[in-house]
Design an enzyme around this catalytic site. Structure first.
Site, mmCIF file in Angstrom:
data_model
loop_
_atom_site.group_PDB
_atom_site.id
_atom_site.type_symbol
_atom_site.label_atom_id
_atom_site.label_comp_id
_atom_site.label_asym_id
_atom_site.label_seq_id
_atom_site.Cartn_x
_atom_site.Cartn_y
_atom_site.Cartn_z
ATOM 1 N N GLY A 118 -8.354 -21.768 -42.253
ATOM 2 C CA GLY A 118 -6.945 -21.722 -42.652
ATOM 3 C C GLY A 118 -6.051 -22.409 -41.639
ATOM 4 O O GLY A 118 -6.500 -22.836 -40.562
ATOM 5 N N ASP A 119 -4.774 -22.585 -42.018
ATOM 6 C CA ASP A 119 -3.748 -23.168 -41.150
ATOM 7 C C ASP A 119 -4.063 -24.608 -40.732
ATOM 8 O O ASP A 119 -3.656 -25.055 -39.654
ATOM 9 C CB ASP A 119 -3.527 -22.296 -39.889
ATOM 10 C CG ASP A 119 -3.121 -20.890 -40.250
ATOM 11 O OD1 ASP A 119 -2.475 -20.711 -41.297
ATOM 12 O OD2 ASP A 119 -3.450 -19.967 -39.484
ATOM 13 N N ARG A 150 -10.642 -3.723 -62.584
ATOM 14 C CA ARG A 150 -10.042 -3.660 -63.923
ATOM 15 C C ARG A 150 -8.978 -2.582 -64.066
ATOM 16 O O ARG A 150 -8.839 -1.956 -65.104
ATOM 17 C CB ARG A 150 -11.146 -3.507 -64.989
ATOM 18 C CG ARG A 150 -12.088 -4.683 -64.965
ATOM 19 C CD ARG A 150 -13.291 -4.475 -65.808
ATOM 20 N NE ARG A 150 -14.132 -3.430 -65.280
ATOM 21 C CZ ARG A 150 -15.361 -3.180 -65.707
ATOM 22 N NH1 ARG A 150 -15.875 -3.881 -66.678
ATOM 23 N NH2 ARG A 150 -16.074 -2.211 -65.189
ATOM 24 N N GLY A 205 0.613 -18.951 -45.181
ATOM 25 C CA GLY A 205 1.870 -19.389 -44.562
ATOM 26 C C GLY A 205 1.758 -20.895 -44.459
ATOM 27 O O GLY A 205 1.018 -21.394 -43.623
ATOM 28 N N HIS A 206 2.426 -21.603 -45.332
ATOM 29 C CA HIS A 206 2.305 -23.065 -45.395
ATOM 30 C C HIS A 206 3.593 -23.697 -44.881
ATOM 31 O O HIS A 206 4.659 -23.501 -45.457
ATOM 32 C CB HIS A 206 1.995 -23.511 -46.830
ATOM 33 C CG HIS A 206 0.640 -23.048 -47.300
ATOM 34 N ND1 HIS A 206 0.117 -23.360 -48.522
ATOM 35 C CD2 HIS A 206 -0.318 -22.310 -46.671
ATOM 36 C CE1 HIS A 206 -1.095 -22.822 -48.631
ATOM 37 N NE2 HIS A 206 -1.370 -22.180 -47.532
ATOM 38 N N GLN A 208 -5.628 -20.362 -47.442
ATOM 39 C CA GLN A 208 -6.682 -19.983 -46.489
ATOM 40 C C GLN A 208 -7.605 -21.188 -46.250
ATOM 41 O O GLN A 208 -7.164 -22.313 -46.360
ATOM 42 C CB GLN A 208 -7.483 -18.757 -46.980
ATOM 43 C CG GLN A 208 -6.687 -17.457 -46.968
ATOM 44 C CD GLN A 208 -5.682 -17.331 -48.095
ATOM 45 O OE1 GLN A 208 -6.018 -17.394 -49.252
ATOM 46 N NE2 GLN A 208 -4.421 -17.138 -47.763
ATOM 47 N N GLY A 220 -2.939 -27.249 -42.107
ATOM 48 C CA GLY A 220 -1.785 -28.129 -42.339
ATOM 49 C C GLY A 220 -1.641 -28.460 -43.820
ATOM 50 O O GLY A 220 -1.070 -29.496 -44.186
ATOM 51 N N LYS A 221 -2.125 -27.554 -44.668
ATOM 52 C CA LYS A 221 -2.108 -27.807 -46.125
ATOM 53 C C LYS A 221 -0.686 -28.006 -46.644
ATOM 54 O O LYS A 221 -0.431 -28.909 -47.435
ATOM 55 C CB LYS A 221 -2.777 -26.624 -46.867
ATOM 56 C CG LYS A 221 -4.235 -26.425 -46.483
ATOM 57 C CD LYS A 221 -4.833 -25.182 -47.116
ATOM 58 C CE LYS A 221 -4.305 -23.888 -46.572
ATOM 59 N NZ LYS A 221 -4.665 -23.588 -45.181
HETATM 60 P P1 GDP Z 1 -1.326 -24.326 -43.585
HETATM 61 O O1 GDP Z 1 -1.441 -22.842 -43.710
HETATM 62 O O2 GDP Z 1 -2.637 -25.021 -43.793
HETATM 63 O O3 GDP Z 1 -0.249 -24.917 -44.443
HETATM 64 O O4 GDP Z 1 -0.922 -24.609 -42.070
HETATM 65 P P2 GDP Z 1 0.203 -23.814 -41.223
HETATM 66 O O5 GDP Z 1 1.532 -24.246 -41.688
HETATM 67 O O6 GDP Z 1 -0.079 -22.361 -41.197
HETATM 68 O O7 GDP Z 1 -0.122 -24.320 -39.764
HETATM 69 C C1 GDP Z 1 -0.095 -25.665 -39.424
HETATM 70 C C2 GDP Z 1 0.909 -25.838 -38.266
HETATM 71 O O8 GDP Z 1 0.730 -27.096 -37.692
HETATM 72 C C3 GDP Z 1 2.350 -25.805 -38.745
HETATM 73 O O9 GDP Z 1 3.143 -25.251 -37.730
HETATM 74 C C4 GDP Z 1 2.680 -27.283 -38.943
HETATM 75 O O10 GDP Z 1 4.070 -27.566 -38.814
HETATM 76 C C5 GDP Z 1 1.905 -27.900 -37.819
HETATM 77 N N1 GDP Z 1 1.402 -29.265 -38.065
HETATM 78 C C6 GDP Z 1 0.933 -29.810 -39.218
HETATM 79 N N2 GDP Z 1 0.446 -31.041 -38.978
HETATM 80 C C7 GDP Z 1 0.599 -31.274 -37.655
HETATM 81 C C8 GDP Z 1 0.260 -32.363 -36.797
HETATM 82 O O11 GDP Z 1 -0.302 -33.367 -37.197
HETATM 83 N N3 GDP Z 1 0.568 -32.229 -35.470
HETATM 84 C C9 GDP Z 1 1.175 -31.116 -34.983
HETATM 85 N N4 GDP Z 1 1.428 -31.077 -33.665
HETATM 86 N N5 GDP Z 1 1.506 -30.070 -35.753
HETATM 87 C C10 GDP Z 1 1.204 -30.152 -37.071
HETATM 88 P P1 IMO Z 2 -3.135 -20.181 -44.899
HETATM 89 O O1 IMO Z 2 -3.042 -20.415 -46.382
HETATM 90 C C1 IMO Z 2 -5.277 -18.326 -41.598
HETATM 91 C C2 IMO Z 2 -7.189 -14.468 -42.386
HETATM 92 C C3 IMO Z 2 -6.619 -13.250 -41.689
HETATM 93 C C4 IMO Z 2 -7.861 -12.385 -41.581
HETATM 94 C C5 IMO Z 2 -8.590 -12.685 -42.890
HETATM 95 C C6 IMO Z 2 -8.314 -11.686 -43.996
HETATM 96 O O2 IMO Z 2 -1.831 -20.139 -44.216
HETATM 97 O O3 IMO Z 2 -4.108 -21.123 -44.271
HETATM 98 P P2 IMO Z 2 -6.249 -11.121 -45.571
HETATM 99 O O4 IMO Z 2 -4.796 -10.899 -45.242
HETATM 100 O O5 IMO Z 2 -6.483 -12.259 -46.490
HETATM 101 O O6 IMO Z 2 -6.919 -9.861 -45.991
HETATM 102 O O7 IMO Z 2 -6.912 -11.507 -44.149
HETATM 103 O O8 IMO Z 2 -8.151 -13.971 -43.302
HETATM 104 N N1 IMO Z 2 -6.206 -15.250 -43.178
HETATM 105 C C7 IMO Z 2 -5.713 -16.432 -42.808
HETATM 106 N N2 IMO Z 2 -5.904 -17.137 -41.665
HETATM 107 N N3 IMO Z 2 -4.524 -18.838 -42.592
HETATM 108 C C8 IMO Z 2 -4.337 -18.151 -43.738
HETATM 109 O O9 IMO Z 2 -3.697 -18.676 -44.800
HETATM 110 C C9 IMO Z 2 -4.918 -16.875 -43.868
HETATM 111 N N4 IMO Z 2 -4.922 -15.926 -44.832
HETATM 112 C C10 IMO Z 2 -5.722 -14.950 -44.403
HETATM 113 O O10 IMO Z 2 -6.088 -13.591 -40.433
HETATM 114 O O11 IMO Z 2 -8.670 -12.844 -40.527
HETATM 115 MG MG MG Z 3 -0.961 -21.126 -42.646
#
Ligand code: GDP
Ligand code: IMO
Ligand code: MG
Length: 426
Positions: free
Chosen positions: A12-13, A143, A40-41, A222, A15-16
């Site tokens: 996850g996280d 269900r 959290g996107h 995720q 940069g989607k």
């Molecule tokens: P997501 O859940 O996949 O949408 O990713 P998140 O938003 O949770 O986390 C990605 C973080 O990296 C965010 O704070 C973005 O603003 C940041 N981000 C995305 N692309 C880049 C990049 O190329 N460089 C840097 N430094 N930050 C980035």
């Molecule tokens: P995005 O879409 C990163 C992780 C939680 C925990 C596990 C289970 O922003 O990439 P849950 O709340 O789903 O029961 O948690 O999954 N987790 C994530 N980690 N990015 C996320 O979403 C996540 N959504 C859940 O930290 O380890």
């Molecule tokens: Mg995220």
């Protein structure tokens, strides 16, 4: 046309949110297919940072319809707060947002149960975001869940009461404090708010648009290594985060899936508990966290950081059928003179493998690294030729190892800090 899917290949996280926003002008529809407010996107443009939890990341592109699909779990309270935030930007969110009547509702007791279950697990806790994801999917599969379409029925309140009463029974065995009057009031107000949106049978919308030739992007939440089937169980989320999840989560036939964009960071992060073979519990890890600002977009928790992990990436590419790779956060590695890439795992018995072991949670895994030179140059996010040679070599090394082209490189959080690389044919 087909449905293209964009999803995370790590934990996850990746940069989607940023990339869905970058690609959205090419699409008529952007659709979320699983997960809920645990996501959290983050998107950044014009100096403003937005974090979306429930709403698809195409919402800032007026040409795109945004769909919350049937596979999503929706918390009306989080949804209302998110819409109210967007309203401040004078956007007509309602016109472009469609919500599946078959999406599952998160009720306040789901969040309480999430807390209770985590507390009961003690040291073995999953590290859930505590948004009620596990308990709401449990009720769906059991269900007995409530769906968005149920709020339109005049028996909704009775159904809601019946469900929360089953939850109260479970909560009696746990030491969790709450103010039910306040929680219920907040929930019912948010449900009334939700009724003013376009609640539809989104599988019809998606398939009718496909027949008309519209282009659709499915936005994963995720990451593949958190998938309920293929992740490091039980340290996973409660949905199918992989490409197949887009079929069940939107009502799309497998033959209608087109490109699969697999997005990954140039290194690795994980938030919450569970195995992380390349985790750096040292100064380098601290440096990655600081440089990459690696703190959760939903919970603010510090993310665990480590080097890139090719066995895991190969596994995700295999499960998802990735056709294009998108590499994020290349700028964060600029400080390192040498960059490590984990190419193999050495298991406790000495075996060296590229296979992700079944016993990933208990297995002692030592990463086997290859070192590549770092670029140690500030990346500006210009055209491809502006990329330093060492970065190009890193990209080409990964392409050879992963056997999928890297067609986009991100060099900063802003929309514009994005380098597109032509897709090589043949
Ligand atoms: P997501 O859940 O996949 O949408 O990713 P998140 O938003 O949770 O986390 C990605 C973080 O990296 C965010 O704070 C973005 O603003 C940041 N981000 C995305 N692309 C880049 C990049 O190329 N460089 C840097 N430094 N930050 C980035
Ligand atoms: P995005 O879409 C990163 C992780 C939680 C925990 C596990 C289970 O922003 O990439 P849950 O709340 O789903 O029961 O948690 O999954 N987790 C994530 N980690 N990015 C996320 O979403 C996540 N959504 C859940 O930290 O380890
Ligand atoms: Mg995220």
């Amino acid at each position: 046309m087909k449905v293209d899917v964009l999803l995370g290949l790590q934990w996850g996280d990746e940069g989607k949110g940023k990339i869905v926003d970058v690609l959205a002008p090419r699409y008529d529809i952007v659709a979320r297919f699983q997960g809920g407010p645990n996501a959290g996107h983050t998107l950044e443009f014009d100096g403003i940072k937005h974090v979306l939890h429930q709403i698809p990341s195409g919402i800032f592109r007026p040409s795109a319809k945004n769909v919350i699909g049937n596979g999503v779990v929706l918390d009306p309270i989080v949804f209302k707060a998110e819409i109210e935030k967007l309203d401040k930007f004078k956007m007509d969110v309602r016109a472009n947002l469609f919500i599946s009547k078959k999406a599952t509702l998160i009720v306040p007791t789901h969040r309480l149960l999430d807390q209770a279950y985590e507390k009961a697990k003690g040291e073995d806790k999953i590290g859930s975001t505590l948004k009620g994801i596990g308990p709401s999917y449990q009720d769906k599969i059991g269900r007995q869940g409530l769906r968005v379409g149920d709020i339109l029925s005049n028996t909704f309140f009775d159904k809601f009461k019946k469900l929360v009463n089953t939850h109260f029974e479970i909560l009696k065995g746990h030491d969790i404090e709450y103010d039910w009057v306040a929680l219920e009031g907040q929930f019912l107000e948010a449900v009334t708010f939700l009724k003013s949106f376009k609640l539809i049978d989104s599988e019809y919308l998606i398939n009718q648009e496909l027949s008309k030739g519209s282009s659709i992007l499915a936005e994963g939440a995720q990451g593949s290594l958190l998938d309920i089937d293929f992740g490091s169980y039980p340290f996973v989320t409660s949905s199918n985060t992989v490409t197949a999840g887009a079929c069940t989560g939107l009502g799309v036939a497998p033959r209608n899936i087109g490109e699969v964009y697999g997005i990954f960071k140039a290194y690795s992060t994980r938030v919450g508990s569970g195995p992380f073979p390349t985790e750096l519990l040292n100064e380098e890890g601290e440096l990655l966290r600081k440089q990459g600002n690696e703190y959760g977009s939903t919970t603010g928790r510090p993310r665990r950081c480590g080097w890139i992990d090719l066995p895991s990436l190969k596994y995700s590419i295999m499960i998802n059928g990735v056709t294009q790779l998108l590499m994020m956060k290349a700028d964060v590695l600029s400080i390192f003179p040498t960059i490590k890439v984990c190419t193999h795992y050495q298991l406790g018995d000495g075996t060296v493998t590229q296979t992700v072991p079944y016993e990933i949670v208990n297995e002692k895994i030592t990463p086997v690294y290859t070192e590549l030179p770092g670029w140690q140059t500030t990346l500006s996010g210009g055209a491809e030729q502006a990329m330093p040679q060492a970065l190009l070599s890193y990209i080409e090394f990964l392409e050879r190892e992963l056997n999928v082209p890297i067609t986009l490189v991100s060099t900063g959080p802003d929309r514009l800090q994005t380098i597109h690389r032509p897709v090589k044919k043949g």
